[in-house]
Design an enzyme around this catalytic site. Structure first.
Site, PDB file in Angstrom:
ATOM      1  N   CYS A 148      74.475  54.290  29.146  1.00  0.00           N
ATOM      2  CA  CYS A 148      74.136  52.973  28.534  1.00  0.00           C
ATOM      3  C   CYS A 148      72.478  53.325  28.363  1.00  0.00           C
ATOM      4  O   CYS A 148      71.759  52.768  27.514  1.00  0.00           O
ATOM      5  CB  CYS A 148      74.289  51.933  29.478  1.00  0.00           C
ATOM      6  N   HIS A 179      72.120  48.973  35.011  1.00  0.00           N
ATOM      7  CA  HIS A 179      72.601  48.885  33.644  1.00  0.00           C
ATOM      8  C   HIS A 179      71.193  48.675  32.609  1.00  0.00           C
ATOM      9  O   HIS A 179      70.134  48.130  33.032  1.00  0.00           O
ATOM     10  CB  HIS A 179      73.360  47.628  33.239  1.00  0.00           C
TER      11      HIS A 179
END
Length: 746
Positions: free
Chosen positions: A448, A666
């Site tokens: 990510c 994230h």
């Protein structure tokens, strides 16, 4: 119409055919012998739009047995509209019964003879290059029971035989100058059939004594047995060229009148004219392709030429070459004559058949390929000699075992580690959901950080680039692919200190045998490394191979390897605070070093500005390296809200209002469509920010309104404050954030 564009569309059509048929070895060979040109069409949807095949594609889907490839769809359409509706259908039946008038002549031939239909198809007539042999450019049709018709049977006298030699037509249908390639004429009307019968009846005696000319080989196609030897074929090729040079501009109408035995009735010429018109219709569609795809390209032109204007321009450009004695002069004359006869009705018919899609404009600067020395014409010689620099061929170097070991150590800390499945399946694939067409789709967690950093660079080019379309967040396929190309080129060039870059591409075959303390993962072993020292060459090379990054399957991995190699393993290791650090951490997550490498070109371990010196107390000073300059894309972290780190102004206030967000292990993206937010303090009173997370299965646009004039009062007992709001308030202290009806992400 640029020949190089037509050739690139054709090569893309072949690549799509090979891919859909599963011909992997042939595809690899094609990639080696005919590399992709810059800004090559790499997606099936884009190719379908470029050829205006949307309607035909939808019709094909509705059939009982749909064809798999665009090439087959085009072939079926062209054959059906050339009078072959009964000859070809979805099941591939190709042997219709011949017309009555021609059946009589066919029965007189020996049953074992294999007839060859040779139709001369030159670049000048089709408008594009064909992959043909060195001695001839012919289209060979082999048939044993099909309709056969010899044009030479109807030519009388020495002059007419000379025309027959130049045209290179020996059997089957009329193949007059200016036609694309109609091999046979399908006679539908009774009156037309009677005319052909009369013509054959008058010439049937000569038809039996006429010997077919030797066939010519098309590359990749086997010819059938012929009566003449190869030596005899070579003898016959010489007179053909000399005849072509000495017989300028044979007239279509005259040849047709000779074929019909001198009968001047319109009905006898109608089939050939119909085939000619249909051939021109198909050529007009190809000619209109590049003219319809211009606005997004780096190379723009003024206007779309009409067919007659195109012919006039070509005639003027070829004026000098027409005076030179050349065996191709007659072909050039025929080409200009064919285009000058093209009327506006053909162009309008083409537009009605395959409508334009002006919202997806894109013209490619493509590579001229597959031009044989013996096929050079004035049309090729008139191409400007100053070709774009991005057409330069770049030599690659296969990776070796020592390099692979070093790369694995800098990535994972050990040469026994491998890329996880999350990395292997991840590429820079765009979201086709209409409100989110600018965003990447993340399949699983892990890469990510790379996706978010590259996403920010794509948004920079999309919103604030030179060709930015009024900050529209719904780009076309070509626009977003172009932005991805520039983003990748910028990232690699920045990592190479604006001096050089290395692009790592997968060739699909191992380049070394794993040995010793090394574990193979199927990616590193197949790399070819391309070192590039000019930004223009880098941009062109990335455009040429963008499919490996966008479609994958290893797009995200290839970019990570490329940016590491562009910086070099040695310098990446020096960027670390601790030499034992790595770029991919536990559970295959991206580390801060990898995100910083993409954003700033340096794999530093911290997010503060410059360098911080720490005194350990014994006179030993430890240097902690941070970001050295203001970046294009910023960075905000939830860790700052928890006082774990301090993000410096270089990342908090980037050149463009785009930030990578680090929240709950994230990475995602936050951005504003107004660049004034970075330069006008009045803009900061109230503004909108857009949030995108490729992993969250986001379906709708998330727009947040930030009001810095109001004061946010935090409720101590409320633990449901979205982490994204905490990240935003690390830059705009105490701002009130409105989610505008969207459910807050907790």
């Amino acid at each position: 119409m640029e020949i190089c564009y037509v050739q690139e569309v054709a090569s893309s059509l072949v690549r799509e055919f090979l891919s859909r048929k599963g011909l992997k070895k042939t595809s690899l060979t094609l990639e080696e012998e005919l590399p992709r040109a810059p800004r090559s069409i790499s997606t099936r949807n884009e190719l379908r739009a470029a050829l205006h095949l949307d309607r035909l594609y939808k019709e094909n889907k509705l059939t009982e047995k749909p064809l798999k490839t665009l090439l087959e769809i085009m072939t079926k359409y062209f054959l059906e509209h050339s009078g072959k509706t009964k000859a070809l259908n979805m099941r591939g039946e190709q042997n219709p019964a011949p017309p009555k008038g021609l059946a009589t002549n066919l029965q007189q031939r020996h049953a074992g003879d294999l007839m060859m239909a040779v139709c001369d198809v030159s670049d000048d007539e089709t408008g594009e290059s064909s992959a043909v042999s060195d001695t001839s450019k012919t289209e060979i049709y082999r048939s044993q029971n099909d309709l056969q018709f010899n044009k030479s049977n109807h030519l009388k006298g020495p002059d007419r035989k000379q025309k027959q030699t130049e045209a290179g037509v020996t059997s089957t249908g009329v193949c007059s100058e200016g036609e694309l390639m109609p091999p046979r004429v399908n006679i539908r009307e009774h009156q037309e059939r009677e005319s052909w019968e009369m013509a054959l009846g008058a010439k049937s005696s000569r038809s039996e004594t006429q010997r077919p000319r030797s066939s010519r080989m098309v590359r990749g196609m086997m010819s059938g047995p012929t009566a003449s030897s190869q030596e005899d074929s070579l003898k016959k090729r010489g007179p053909r060229r000399s005849a072509a040079a000495n017989t300028p501009n044979p007239i279509k109408g005259e040849v047709l009148s000779e074929i019909t035995g001198g009968m001047g009735e319109p009905s006898t010429i109608a089939p050939a004219n119909t085939a000619l018109k249909l051939g021109k219709e198909f050529a007009a569609k190809l000619l209109s392709t590049s003219e319809n795809l211009r606005n997004v390209s780096l190379c723009s032109t003024n206007a779309v030429p009409k067919p007659n204007a195109f012919a006039a321009a070509e005639t003027a450009a070829d004026g000098k070459g027409a005076t030179e004695a050349s065996p191709y002069a007659s072909n050039e004359h025929r080409r200009r004559s064919g285009f000058s006869n093209m009327d506006l009705n053909s162009a309008s018919l083409a537009k009605k058949t395959l409508p334009f899609h002006r919202e997806r404009n894109d013209k490619e600067d493509l590579k001229l390929d597959d031009v044989e020395d013996c096929l050079v014409t004035e049309e090729i010689r008139n191409i400007p000699t100053a070709l774009p620099g991005n057409l330069k061929q770049i030599e690659g170097k296969p990776i070796d075992l020592a390099q692979a070991v070093e790369i694995k150590k800098i990535l994972f800390g050990s040469s026994f580690c491998c890329f996880s499945d999350e990395w292997k399946i991840q590429s820079f694939t765009f979201n086709n959901n209409q409100p989110l067409r600018y965003g990447f789709i993340q399949k699983k967690g892990g890469p990510c950080g790379v996706l978010a950093a590259v996403q920010g660079c794509v948004l920079k080019n999309l919103l604030f680039g030179k060709d930015a379309d009024l900050r529209v967040l719904q780009p076309s396929d070509s626009q977003r692919t172009s932005c991805l190309c520039k983003a990748i080129a910028d990232i690699l060039w920045r990592a190479g200190d604006n001096k050089e870059a290395v692009v790592a591409l997968s060739c699909g075959r191992p380049q070394f045998s794993p040995a010793g303390r090394y574990k193979a993962d199927g990616i590193l072993e197949s790399l070819i490394l391309y070192k590039i020292r000019k930004y223009e060459d880098l941009m062109g090379f990335v455009q040429q191979h963008i499919s490996q990054f966008e479609l994958g399957p290893f797009g995200c991995t290839l970019l990570t390897l490329s940016v590491v190699l562009s910086r070099s393993v040695e310098l990446v290791q020096k960027d670390f605070d601790v030499s034992t650090n790595c770029l991919i951490g536990a559970h295959s997550y991206c580390t801060q070093e990898l995100v910083n490498l993409i954003l700033s070109g340096r794999a530093v371990s911290n997010v503060f500005n410059d360098v911080v010196e720490l005194d350990s107390g014994n006179g030993n000073i430890t240097l902690l390296r941070g970001v050295a300059h203001r970046t294009d894309i910023g960075f905000l972290s939830l860790f700052e809200h928890y006082n774990v780190c301090q993000v410096g102004s270089y990342l908090k206030t980037p050149r463009f209002p785009i930030w990578v967000i680090c929240s709950e292990s994230h990475f995602s993206v936050l951005f504003c469509v107004r660049r004034e937010l970075m330069s006008d303090w009045k803009m900061e009173r109230r503004f909108d920010l857009y949030y995108y997370d490729g992993l969250a299965n986001q379906q709708d646009e998330i727009r947040l309104t930030v009001d810095t004039a109001a004061t946010y009062i935090e409720e101590q007992e409320n633990d449901l404050t979205p982490p994204l709001e905490h990240c935003i308030r690390t830059k705009w202290k105490g701002a009130v954030i409105d989610w505008n009806g969207t459910e807050p992400i907790l």
